[in-house]
Design a protein around this motif. Structure first.
Motif, PDB file in Angstrom:
ATOM      1  N   TRP A 144     119.845  69.787 -17.817  1.00 48.73           N
ATOM      2  CA  TRP A 144     119.580  71.177 -17.446  1.00 48.73           C
ATOM      3  C   TRP A 144     120.706  72.089 -17.935  1.00 48.73           C
ATOM      4  O   TRP A 144     120.458  73.183 -18.422  1.00 48.73           O
ATOM      5  CB  TRP A 144     119.445  71.304 -15.928  1.00 48.73           C
ATOM      6  N   HIS A 145     121.945  71.625 -17.827  1.00 47.72           N
ATOM      7  CA  HIS A 145     123.087  72.450 -18.217  1.00 47.72           C
ATOM      8  C   HIS A 145     123.184  72.673 -19.723  1.00 47.72           C
ATOM      9  O   HIS A 145     123.890  73.569 -20.161  1.00 47.72           O
ATOM     10  CB  HIS A 145     124.381  71.867 -17.629  1.00 47.72           C
ATOM     11  N   GLU A 146     122.461  71.869 -20.510  1.00 48.28           N
ATOM     12  CA  GLU A 146     122.411  72.114 -21.956  1.00 48.28           C
ATOM     13  C   GLU A 146     121.822  73.497 -22.262  1.00 48.28           C
ATOM     14  O   GLU A 146     122.112  74.081 -23.301  1.00 48.28           O
ATOM     15  CB  GLU A 146     121.539  71.052 -22.649  1.00 48.28           C
TER      16      GLU A 146
ATOM     17  N   LYS B  60     120.681  73.812  -7.753  1.00 46.05           N
ATOM     18  CA  LYS B  60     120.036  72.641  -7.160  1.00 46.05           C
ATOM     19  C   LYS B  60     119.605  73.076  -5.765  1.00 46.05           C
ATOM     20  O   LYS B  60     120.442  73.406  -4.923  1.00 46.05           O
ATOM     21  CB  LYS B  60     121.024  71.476  -7.099  1.00 46.05           C
ATOM     22  N   ILE B  61     118.287  73.121  -5.546  1.00 53.20           N
ATOM     23  CA  ILE B  61     117.731  73.642  -4.307  1.00 53.20           C
ATOM     24  C   ILE B  61     117.131  72.508  -3.491  1.00 53.20           C
ATOM     25  O   ILE B  61     116.354  71.709  -4.002  1.00 53.20           O
ATOM     26  CB  ILE B  61     116.623  74.691  -4.600  1.00 53.20           C
ATOM     27  N   ARG B  62     117.488  72.475  -2.208  1.00 51.87           N
ATOM     28  CA  ARG B  62     116.874  71.528  -1.275  1.00 51.87           C
ATOM     29  C   ARG B  62     115.893  72.317  -0.421  1.00 51.87           C
ATOM     30  O   ARG B  62     116.257  73.323   0.186  1.00 51.87           O
ATOM     31  CB  ARG B  62     117.935  70.895  -0.381  1.00 51.87           C
ATOM     32  N   ASN B  63     114.642  71.875  -0.393  1.00 50.45           N
ATOM     33  CA  ASN B  63     113.635  72.528   0.435  1.00 50.45           C
ATOM     34  C   ASN B  63     112.705  71.468   1.019  1.00 50.45           C
ATOM     35  O   ASN B  63     112.951  70.275   0.868  1.00 50.45           O
ATOM     36  CB  ASN B  63     112.864  73.594  -0.366  1.00 50.45           C
ATOM     37  N   ALA B  64     111.632  71.920   1.651  1.00 48.88           N
ATOM     38  CA  ALA B  64     110.701  70.990   2.309  1.00 48.88           C
ATOM     39  C   ALA B  64     110.049  70.028   1.316  1.00 48.88           C
ATOM     40  O   ALA B  64     109.643  68.935   1.684  1.00 48.88           O
ATOM     41  CB  ALA B  64     109.627  71.775   3.059  1.00 48.88           C
ATOM     42  N   GLN B  65     109.956  70.425   0.059  1.00 44.49           N
ATOM     43  CA  GLN B  65     109.350  69.572  -0.963  1.00 44.49           C
ATOM     44  C   GLN B  65     110.337  68.576  -1.564  1.00 44.49           C
ATOM     45  O   GLN B  65     109.960  67.737  -2.362  1.00 44.49           O
ATOM     46  CB  GLN B  65     108.743  70.426  -2.095  1.00 44.49           C
ATOM     47  N   GLY B  66     111.603  68.687  -1.236  1.00 48.06           N
ATOM     48  CA  GLY B  66     112.625  67.790  -1.773  1.00 48.06           C
ATOM     49  C   GLY B  66     113.729  68.572  -2.456  1.00 48.06           C
ATOM     50  O   GLY B  66     114.114  69.639  -2.013  1.00 48.06           O
TER      51      GLY B  66
ATOM     52  N   GLU C 147     115.024  70.299  -6.104  1.00 52.97           N
ATOM     53  CA  GLU C 147     114.597  70.755  -7.425  1.00 52.97           C
ATOM     54  C   GLU C 147     115.690  71.605  -8.051  1.00 52.97           C
ATOM     55  O   GLU C 147     116.552  72.140  -7.359  1.00 52.97           O
ATOM     56  CB  GLU C 147     113.284  71.534  -7.347  1.00 52.97           C
ATOM     57  N   ARG C 148     115.654  71.704  -9.365  1.00 49.96           N
ATOM     58  CA  ARG C 148     116.588  72.554 -10.093  1.00 49.96           C
ATOM     59  C   ARG C 148     115.850  73.789 -10.566  1.00 49.96           C
ATOM     60  O   ARG C 148     114.673  73.722 -10.906  1.00 49.96           O
ATOM     61  CB  ARG C 148     117.195  71.800 -11.262  1.00 49.96           C
ATOM     62  N   ARG C 149     116.579  74.914 -10.593  1.00 46.85           N
ATOM     63  CA  ARG C 149     115.990  76.177 -11.033  1.00 46.85           C
ATOM     64  C   ARG C 149     116.983  76.930 -11.904  1.00 46.85           C
ATOM     65  O   ARG C 149     118.182  76.933 -11.660  1.00 46.85           O
ATOM     66  CB  ARG C 149     115.642  77.068  -9.840  1.00 46.85           C
ATOM     67  N   TYR C 150     116.425  77.597 -12.910  1.00 46.42           N
ATOM     68  CA  TYR C 150     117.228  78.505 -13.718  1.00 46.42           C
ATOM     69  C   TYR C 150     117.357  79.827 -12.978  1.00 46.42           C
ATOM     70  O   TYR C 150     116.496  80.197 -12.185  1.00 46.42           O
ATOM     71  CB  TYR C 150     116.549  78.768 -15.064  1.00 46.42           C
ATOM     72  N   ALA C 151     118.426  80.567 -13.287  1.00 47.71           N
ATOM     73  CA  ALA C 151     118.612  81.907 -12.730  1.00 47.71           C
ATOM     74  C   ALA C 151     118.991  82.867 -13.850  1.00 47.71           C
ATOM     75  O   ALA C 151     119.720  82.492 -14.779  1.00 47.71           O
ATOM     76  CB  ALA C 151     119.689  81.904 -11.653  1.00 47.71           C
TER      77      ALA C 151
END
Length: 174
Positions: free
Chosen positions: A81-83, A112-118, A120-124
């Motif tokens: 992801w960091h690439e 890196k987001i922790r939520n009810a679905q587990g 996940e990584r997100r771009y900003a």
């Protein structure tokens, strides 16, 4: 008739005197409600946004993400992801009214987001959000929110130091 009129006047006066409304400002901070209409200058679009003090970062409805000149299928590892950090990303967004726009912005962060679905990584990307004439450029996470009621979720990075949330306040559009 006279007694009924006087009784009604007392009831109305008592009701009005016990009603309280949020001020527009408190201790130099602006007061927002749990739902506000936010204008995103970069998109020239309004979003009905949910104010979420539990969310660290603001998130917008984003789909059809395409990293320009980057890895468009990163595996779920930090390195892949960091690439893409610093590269441009094109995405489509739509508000609750169905108005759709495509936007291109620079990837400034991977969360890196922790939520009810587990997890996940997100771009900003940085976006300029305007509420009541006040403008703030902040990092905004890109996440598919098509199935969610609010296409924009306002997090603490927008609220911090500038706003207080009054859950009894109603949106101006309601």
């Amino acid at each position: 008739m006279k007694r009924v009129l006087i009784s009604t006047m007392f009831i109305v006066a008592a009701t009005v005197s016990t009603m309280s409304y949020a001020a527009n400002e408190c201790s130099g901070k602006y007061i927002v409600g749990p739902v506000e209409t936010i204008h995103i200058k970069d998109l020239n679009m309004d979003f009905k946004a949910r104010i979420d003090t539990g969310a660290n970062t603001t998130s917008i409805n984003a789909y059809n993400l395409h990293v320009i000149g980057g890895n468009n299928k990163p595996v779920n590892s930090k390195q892949s992801w960091h690439e893409n950090l610093g590269k441009m990303i094109r995405f489509t967004t739509a508000n609750a009214e169905g108005k759709e726009e495509t936007h291109t912005g620079k990837i400034i962060k991977i969360s890196k987001i922790r939520n009810a679905q587990g997890v996940e990584r997100r771009y900003a990307v940085v976006m300029n959000l305007i509420w009541n004439g006040k403008s703030h450029a902040i990092p905004v996470n890109l996440r598919d929110r098509k199935k969610l009621e609010y296409k924009l979720l306002i997090g603490r990075n927008w609220l911090d130091g500038k706003y207080l949330v009054d859950v009894s306040k109603k949106d101006n559009d309601d």
